[in-house]
Each structure stands twice: as C-alpha cells, then as structure tokens.
Design a protein around this motif. Sequence first.
Motif, PDB file in Angstrom:
ATOM      1  N   VAL A  43      -2.094 -13.445  31.962  1.00  0.00           N
ATOM      2  CA  VAL A  43      -2.786 -12.262  31.442  1.00  0.00           C
ATOM      3  C   VAL A  43      -2.115 -11.759  30.168  1.00  0.00           C
ATOM      4  O   VAL A  43      -2.784 -11.332  29.219  1.00  0.00           O
ATOM      5  CB  VAL A  43      -2.833 -11.155  32.522  1.00  0.00           C
ATOM      6  CG1 VAL A  43      -3.206  -9.809  31.907  1.00  0.00           C
ATOM      7  CG2 VAL A  43      -3.827 -11.522  33.613  1.00  0.00           C
ATOM      8  N   GLN A  44      -0.796 -11.834  30.129  1.00  0.00           N
ATOM      9  CA  GLN A  44      -0.063 -11.333  28.976  1.00  0.00           C
ATOM     10  C   GLN A  44      -0.352 -12.132  27.709  1.00  0.00           C
ATOM     11  O   GLN A  44      -0.138 -11.645  26.599  1.00  0.00           O
ATOM     12  CB  GLN A  44       1.439 -11.357  29.272  1.00  0.00           C
ATOM     13  CG  GLN A  44       1.842 -10.520  30.467  1.00  0.00           C
ATOM     14  CD  GLN A  44       3.318 -10.642  30.809  1.00  0.00           C
ATOM     15  OE1 GLN A  44       4.136 -10.928  29.940  1.00  0.00           O
ATOM     16  NE2 GLN A  44       3.672 -10.421  32.059  1.00  0.00           N
ATOM     17  N   ALA A  45      -0.827 -13.388  27.886  1.00  0.00           N
ATOM     18  CA  ALA A  45      -1.089 -14.244  26.730  1.00  0.00           C
ATOM     19  C   ALA A  45      -2.509 -14.101  26.194  1.00  0.00           C
ATOM     20  O   ALA A  45      -2.842 -14.686  25.162  1.00  0.00           O
ATOM     21  CB  ALA A  45      -0.830 -15.708  27.104  1.00  0.00           C
ATOM     22  N   VAL A  46      -3.365 -13.336  26.871  1.00  0.00           N
ATOM     23  CA  VAL A  46      -4.738 -13.137  26.398  1.00  0.00           C
ATOM     24  C   VAL A  46      -4.705 -12.321  25.104  1.00  0.00           C
ATOM     25  O   VAL A  46      -4.001 -11.313  24.998  1.00  0.00           O
ATOM     26  CB  VAL A  46      -5.579 -12.424  27.474  1.00  0.00           C
ATOM     27  CG1 VAL A  46      -6.971 -12.091  26.942  1.00  0.00           C
ATOM     28  CG2 VAL A  46      -5.693 -13.299  28.715  1.00  0.00           C
ATOM     29  N   ARG A  47      -5.480 -12.748  24.122  1.00  0.00           N
ATOM     30  CA  ARG A  47      -5.433 -12.137  22.794  1.00  0.00           C
ATOM     31  C   ARG A  47      -6.159 -10.790  22.744  1.00  0.00           C
ATOM     32  O   ARG A  47      -7.244 -10.643  23.306  1.00  0.00           O
ATOM     33  CB  ARG A  47      -6.048 -13.079  21.762  1.00  0.00           C
ATOM     34  CG  ARG A  47      -5.190 -14.288  21.416  1.00  0.00           C
ATOM     35  CD  ARG A  47      -5.904 -15.206  20.456  1.00  0.00           C
ATOM     36  NE  ARG A  47      -7.059 -15.840  21.092  1.00  0.00           N
ATOM     37  CZ  ARG A  47      -8.199 -16.087  20.460  1.00  0.00           C
ATOM     38  NH1 ARG A  47      -8.380 -15.701  19.217  1.00  0.00           N
ATOM     39  NH2 ARG A  47      -9.191 -16.694  21.091  1.00  0.00           N
ATOM     40  N   LEU A  48      -5.543  -9.852  22.065  1.00  0.00           N
ATOM     41  CA  LEU A  48      -6.153  -8.551  21.795  1.00  0.00           C
ATOM     42  C   LEU A  48      -6.189  -8.385  20.286  1.00  0.00           C
ATOM     43  O   LEU A  48      -5.173  -8.059  19.653  1.00  0.00           O
ATOM     44  CB  LEU A  48      -5.340  -7.431  22.462  1.00  0.00           C
ATOM     45  CG  LEU A  48      -5.933  -6.023  22.396  1.00  0.00           C
ATOM     46  CD1 LEU A  48      -7.195  -5.931  23.233  1.00  0.00           C
ATOM     47  CD2 LEU A  48      -4.915  -4.988  22.882  1.00  0.00           C
ATOM     48  N   GLU A  49      -7.343  -8.674  19.691  1.00  0.00           N
ATOM     49  CA  GLU A  49      -7.463  -8.612  18.235  1.00  0.00           C
ATOM     50  C   GLU A  49      -7.241  -7.184  17.733  1.00  0.00           C
ATOM     51  O   GLU A  49      -7.431  -6.209  18.461  1.00  0.00           O
ATOM     52  CB  GLU A  49      -8.850  -9.109  17.809  1.00  0.00           C
ATOM     53  CG  GLU A  49      -9.163 -10.542  18.205  1.00  0.00           C
ATOM     54  CD  GLU A  49      -8.326 -11.556  17.446  1.00  0.00           C
ATOM     55  OE1 GLU A  49      -7.699 -11.157  16.438  1.00  0.00           O
ATOM     56  OE2 GLU A  49      -8.291 -12.724  17.864  1.00  0.00           O
ATOM     57  N   GLU A  50      -6.859  -7.080  16.470  1.00  0.00           N
ATOM     58  CA  GLU A  50      -6.509  -5.783  15.892  1.00  0.00           C
ATOM     59  C   GLU A  50      -7.678  -4.807  15.963  1.00  0.00           C
ATOM     60  O   GLU A  50      -7.492  -3.628  16.285  1.00  0.00           O
ATOM     61  CB  GLU A  50      -6.048  -5.963  14.447  1.00  0.00           C
ATOM     62  CG  GLU A  50      -5.567  -4.662  13.815  1.00  0.00           C
ATOM     63  CD  GLU A  50      -4.996  -4.868  12.423  1.00  0.00           C
ATOM     64  OE1 GLU A  50      -4.686  -3.861  11.755  1.00  0.00           O
ATOM     65  OE2 GLU A  50      -4.865  -6.036  11.991  1.00  0.00           O
ATOM     66  N   SER A  51      -8.890  -5.277  15.702  1.00  0.00           N
ATOM     67  CA  SER A  51     -10.047  -4.372  15.722  1.00  0.00           C
ATOM     68  C   SER A  51     -10.314  -3.862  17.140  1.00  0.00           C
ATOM     69  O   SER A  51     -10.700  -2.697  17.323  1.00  0.00           O
ATOM     70  CB  SER A  51     -11.290  -5.090  15.194  1.00  0.00           C
ATOM     71  OG  SER A  51     -11.611  -6.218  16.005  1.00  0.00           O
ATOM     72  N   VAL A  52     -10.094  -4.718  18.137  1.00  0.00           N
ATOM     73  CA  VAL A  52     -10.286  -4.305  19.530  1.00  0.00           C
ATOM     74  C   VAL A  52      -9.168  -3.353  19.945  1.00  0.00           C
ATOM     75  O   VAL A  52      -9.410  -2.372  20.663  1.00  0.00           O
ATOM     76  CB  VAL A  52     -10.346  -5.536  20.461  1.00  0.00           C
ATOM     77  CG1 VAL A  52     -10.567  -5.107  21.906  1.00  0.00           C
ATOM     78  CG2 VAL A  52     -11.456  -6.487  20.028  1.00  0.00           C
ATOM     79  N   ALA A  53      -7.941  -3.637  19.498  1.00  0.00           N
ATOM     80  CA  ALA A  53      -6.824  -2.734  19.794  1.00  0.00           C
ATOM     81  C   ALA A  53      -7.071  -1.358  19.167  1.00  0.00           C
ATOM     82  O   ALA A  53      -6.769  -0.320  19.782  1.00  0.00           O
ATOM     83  CB  ALA A  53      -5.514  -3.329  19.283  1.00  0.00           C
ATOM     84  N   ASP A  54      -7.631  -1.340  17.950  1.00  0.00           N
ATOM     85  CA  ASP A  54      -7.936  -0.065  17.301  1.00  0.00           C
ATOM     86  C   ASP A  54      -8.999   0.699  18.089  1.00  0.00           C
ATOM     87  O   ASP A  54      -8.934   1.930  18.209  1.00  0.00           O
ATOM     88  CB  ASP A  54      -8.425  -0.308  15.870  1.00  0.00           C
ATOM     89  CG  ASP A  54      -7.294  -0.718  14.940  1.00  0.00           C
ATOM     90  OD1 ASP A  54      -6.122  -0.487  15.299  1.00  0.00           O
ATOM     91  OD2 ASP A  54      -7.589  -1.282  13.873  1.00  0.00           O
TER      92      ASP A  54
END
Length: 322
Positions: free
Chosen positions: A223-234
């Motif tokens: 789970v920790q390796a799943v990507r969270l793109e910058e736009s989604v994080a924002d």
Amino acid sequence: MSSPSLSRTAPAAAERALMSRLADHLERVIRGKREAVELVICAVAAGGHVLLEDVPGTGKTTLAKVLASGIGGAFKRVQFTPDLLPTDIIGSSIFLPQEGQFRFRPGPLFANVLIADEINRASPRTQSALLEALSEGQVTVDGETHLLAPPFLCLATQNPVEFHGTYPLPEASLDRFAVQLSLGYLPEDEERTLLMTRSGPPPLEALRPVCSLEEVARLQERVQAVRLEESVADYLLRLVQATRGHPSLRLGVSTRGALLYGRMGRARALMQGRDYVLPEDLKALAVPVLAHRLVLDTRARYAGSDKRVLMQELLGAVPVPR
C-alpha cells in the motif's frame, strides 16, 4: 491454506485478488454489506483501525471474528465496562517468587484482531490505554516497551442511541481510527434468506483462512508504494483544509487524519486494481474517513448539524482535478 503470493511483476493484480478473497470471505457471513466490508478490508490494508457505530445485534462482533478467521490471526474480545482497568486490556507485570523477578503477562490487546466492545462504556482512563497501541503498535508498561505482533487491527464498537453510563470518545481517540462506519440492518431479502436458512449462530467453525498473516503484512507494505500524484495530493489537502476553515467547525482534520486518508486512498486504489490513486478514491472515502474527526462548534451542534452531511457539502464545494 496456500494462496498466491503477492507479486510486484503484475502491479496491483495480486493485491486486488487477495483483498477480493478477504471481502468474499466476510460476505459468507456478513451478507448484503459489501460497501462496509470493503471499507474494513481497506482499513486492514492501510494498517488502520475501525470504529463501528451501530445498534446491538447487527453483526459487529461477528465481523471481527470472521475477519480474524480469514487472515488466520488471533482474535480477542474485551467487553468495556465502567469498572474495566487499563491493565485488564494491556496486561501487567506479575512477580514470580521462584524467579525472584517481575515478568510481563500480556493482556487481550496482544492479538491480531481485537474487538473493543462498547468502548464508550469504559472510563476515559481505560479508553486512553488504547492510544499508544492504536497509533504506534506498541504498549509501555513499567517503563518497558512491548511491541504488538503485526498485523494488528482494532475494531471498536459503540451504540449511537444509548448514552446512559457512557463516556464519549475524546477527539484524540477518534482521530486514531482510520474509518468509522455502520453496518445497519440487513436488506429485507437478505434477512428473509437468513431467517429461512439459519436456525443457530453463524457457522464460524467451518470457515478457513483465505490468506496468511505474512501476506497481510506484505499487502500493508505494498500500500505504501501506491502512487499519489501531486495533483491528487493537492486535492486531498484542499479537502482537509476546507474542514479547518469551515465556520461551523471548531476542529477540522488533523495531519494524522490526512495521512490516514492518503493511506486509505492507496488501499482503495489497490482494491480497484490500480497502483495509483484517483480523486474518485478520495471522494468515496471522504465521509467514512474524515467525518468522525470533525468537531462542531456550539451553535452548529445545538442546531442539529450532521458532520457527515457537512462533509458531503465540502466534497461538492472543492473542485476535482482534471
């Protein structure tokens, strides 16, 4: 029971299969509640804990037992009462005359799946005994730290309609639960089927594990390796910040809550077969993951405002990235 190992060569496929097996396992007993079941599985994958707020007799304890059987883990249950002490949960140091020293005797907290039944019936002192375990996976007794064997999942229950003799969970406790959900009553057709086919308690003895504890631990790492793109994080941060500046709220989502929100989003992405988070994952999780962390101000509380409705309103007000 053998099952396919998690693989990094086929992104998210093995993890999705494992989470689907666990959800199907729970649905063998917890019927007609797929959405709630999937939230619990996401919490398992995210390494979080679950607060079940529901009336008696809706299957909360059964859910915990079936989950423990599915992962092949140790299950313990603690009935919270006003006279319960922290040592009744954590354990205590016992003096052994033959050895001439104290030795720690672990309590029921040392399990893979713990159900803290009617957690709000215990005193704040006893409730606080869970804080270190829920956030750090360890307990400290007489200055000595004892690690809990991973994976560790706590499912706490409370009755939302009974307040006599209860102690409401403080914000510090609520903030440590990844998700709050309610099972509710069965759909009419499922309840009819249950009445016609089951005359005794759920057949839990017939259930067999569908994965191992090691696979669950690897799933949590994945789970920790799943990507969270910058736009989604924002987008996640904008939702969190919207709760902090709302005029009806005295307290918004904490940084701990934001981190848990992100982990739950990653877990849901894996359940959907993706190794990246979409805004849709965060939208689907906003109410069960964030609403219980909000603290209404006095005017909103006496006006009967609902935190879940308020969270839905914030979802509609924060623009979704394209």
